[in-house]
Design a protein around this motif. Structure first.
Motif, PDB file in Angstrom:
ATOM      1  N   GLY A  37       0.810  -1.206   0.000  1.00 39.10           N
ATOM      2  CA  GLY A  37       0.000   0.000   0.000  1.00 39.10           C
ATOM      3  C   GLY A  37       0.842   1.254   0.000  1.00 39.10           C
ATOM      4  O   GLY A  37       0.532   2.234  -0.692  1.00 39.10           O
ATOM      5  N   ASN A  38       1.938   1.243   0.751  1.00 43.05           N
ATOM      6  CA  ASN A  38       2.833   2.402   0.788  1.00 43.05           C
ATOM      7  C   ASN A  38       3.431   2.691  -0.582  1.00 43.05           C
ATOM      8  O   ASN A  38       3.555   3.846  -0.997  1.00 43.05           O
ATOM      9  CB  ASN A  38       3.950   2.179   1.807  1.00 43.05           C
ATOM     10  N   VAL A  51      -7.047  -0.376  -1.186  1.00 46.63           N
ATOM     11  CA  VAL A  51      -7.340  -1.813  -1.172  1.00 46.63           C
ATOM     12  C   VAL A  51      -6.295  -2.565  -0.356  1.00 46.63           C
ATOM     13  O   VAL A  51      -6.620  -3.445   0.448  1.00 46.63           O
ATOM     14  CB  VAL A  51      -7.414  -2.367  -2.615  1.00 46.63           C
ATOM     15  N   SER A  52      -5.034  -2.227  -0.545  1.00 49.37           N
ATOM     16  CA  SER A  52      -3.962  -2.912   0.186  1.00 49.37           C
ATOM     17  C   SER A  52      -4.079  -2.684   1.685  1.00 49.37           C
ATOM     18  O   SER A  52      -3.964  -3.627   2.484  1.00 49.37           O
ATOM     19  CB  SER A  52      -2.592  -2.423  -0.302  1.00 49.37           C
ATOM     20  N   TYR A  53      -4.326  -1.439   2.091  1.00 50.20           N
ATOM     21  CA  TYR A  53      -4.442  -1.137   3.520  1.00 50.20           C
ATOM     22  C   TYR A  53      -5.650  -1.827   4.140  1.00 50.20           C
ATOM     23  O   TYR A  53      -5.579  -2.364   5.256  1.00 50.20           O
ATOM     24  CB  TYR A  53      -4.543   0.373   3.737  1.00 50.20           C
ATOM     25  N   ARG A  54      -6.767  -1.824   3.426  1.00 48.95           N
ATOM     26  CA  ARG A  54      -7.966  -2.458   3.972  1.00 48.95           C
ATOM     27  C   ARG A  54      -7.812  -3.978   4.043  1.00 48.95           C
ATOM     28  O   ARG A  54      -8.292  -4.612   4.988  1.00 48.95           O
ATOM     29  CB  ARG A  54      -9.189  -2.083   3.132  1.00 48.95           C
ATOM     30  N   ASN A 120      -3.585   5.348   7.627  1.00 43.08           N
ATOM     31  CA  ASN A 120      -3.212   5.283   6.210  1.00 43.08           C
ATOM     32  C   ASN A 120      -4.452   5.284   5.313  1.00 43.08           C
ATOM     33  O   ASN A 120      -4.463   5.913   4.247  1.00 43.08           O
ATOM     34  CB  ASN A 120      -2.384   4.026   5.940  1.00 43.08           C
ATOM     35  N   ILE A 121      -5.478   4.575   5.731  1.00 43.97           N
ATOM     36  CA  ILE A 121      -6.739   4.592   4.993  1.00 43.97           C
ATOM     37  C   ILE A 121      -7.286   6.015   4.965  1.00 43.97           C
ATOM     38  O   ILE A 121      -7.775   6.499   3.941  1.00 43.97           O
ATOM     39  CB  ILE A 121      -7.756   3.621   5.625  1.00 43.97           C
TER      40      ILE A 121
END
Length: 252
Positions: A37-38, A51-54, A120-121
């Motif tokens: 996500g980063n 999507v990656s963070y969730r 982050n979200i």
């Protein structure tokens, strides 16, 4: 850019029967997804980062529900869950087995990961102009880490964008909290003080506007009822009574 350490608002994996080894494995998977996500965030691919963070958040055990305070009233009978003081929404009661007991240090690690991912979200949602969603995500982050500076900053900025009386009031409270948490030598102190100073007239204007709108709606409602009797709200005058209250007088 999104923080290298914090989490999103829809974590859903319960502890249930997970043992310590499984939880550690999930934490590792969540961290790998966070790094993905980063990378997406740095490349300005906000939706991919989201999507990656969730997904990372979904790998982690959800936060354990806090026991109600002895003097709190039970308002769950009609809604199936206690009302959240920070968001004003009614969370859904979680079903399933009771959370398993895990070492406190592992709980702390999970809490830190959830806090980072939720923040982050929030950062992604700010980029996507979903300020209401960003406020909720940052609120979830602060439930795991009440002193998380970036979550407070993002929630305050997002509430400023929303611009309502209640959101601007919340932004004021967050800026005040930041002034208590930031080191005196931090360059962010001056900026936070300025934001707080500029916010006050906006908050007062929003309050005046919303109060006027509410009064107008109540007056229209009153007129619709009183009209059946050949009257209107203009027939009722409210004047100070000298004792801190008002007296109502009727005039044709």
């Amino acid at each position: 850019m999104a923080d290298d350490q914090h989490l999103p608002s829809d974590a859903s994996t319960p502890y249930q029967s997970l043992d310590e080894h499984e939880i550690k494995k999930n934490i590792t998977e969540a961290d790998e997804l966070k790094q993905e996500g980063n990378e997406s965030f740095r490349a300005s691919r906000w939706n991919e980062a989201l999507v990656s963070y969730r997904t990372a958040l979904s790998r982690l055990p959800r936060r354990k529900p806090q026991p109600p305070s002895p003097d709190s009233q039970d308002d769950t009978s009609d809604h199936g869950g206690a009302r959240s003081a920070s968001s004003g929404e009614v969370p859904t009661r979680e079903e399933g087995p009771e959370p398993a007991s895990i070492p406190s240090e592992l709980e702390a690690e999970c809490a830190k990961a959830r806090a980072v991912l939720n923040a982050n979200i929030g950062a992604c949602l700010v980029k996507l102009s979903d300020y209401s969603g960003a406020v909720e995500s940052c609120t979830q982050s602060l439930l795991d880490d009440p002193h998380y500076i970036k979550a407070l900053q993002r929630r305050a900025a997002s509430n400023e964008h929303l611009g309502t009386w209640s959101s601007l009031t919340q932004a004021q409270e967050d800026y005040k909290s930041l002034l208590e948490l930031l080191p005196p030598t931090s360059p962010q102190v001056a900026q936070t003080k300025r934001s707080l100073q500029l916010l006050e007239p906006r908050q007062q204007a929003a309050q005046k506007k919303e109060m006027a709108e509410m009064t107008g709606k109540l007056k229209n409602l009153g007129n619709s009822i009183l009209g059946n009797f050949g009257l209107s709200t203009d027939n009722f005058k409210f004047e100070p009574n000298g004792q801190g209250g008002y007296s109502m007088n009727f005039a044709r």
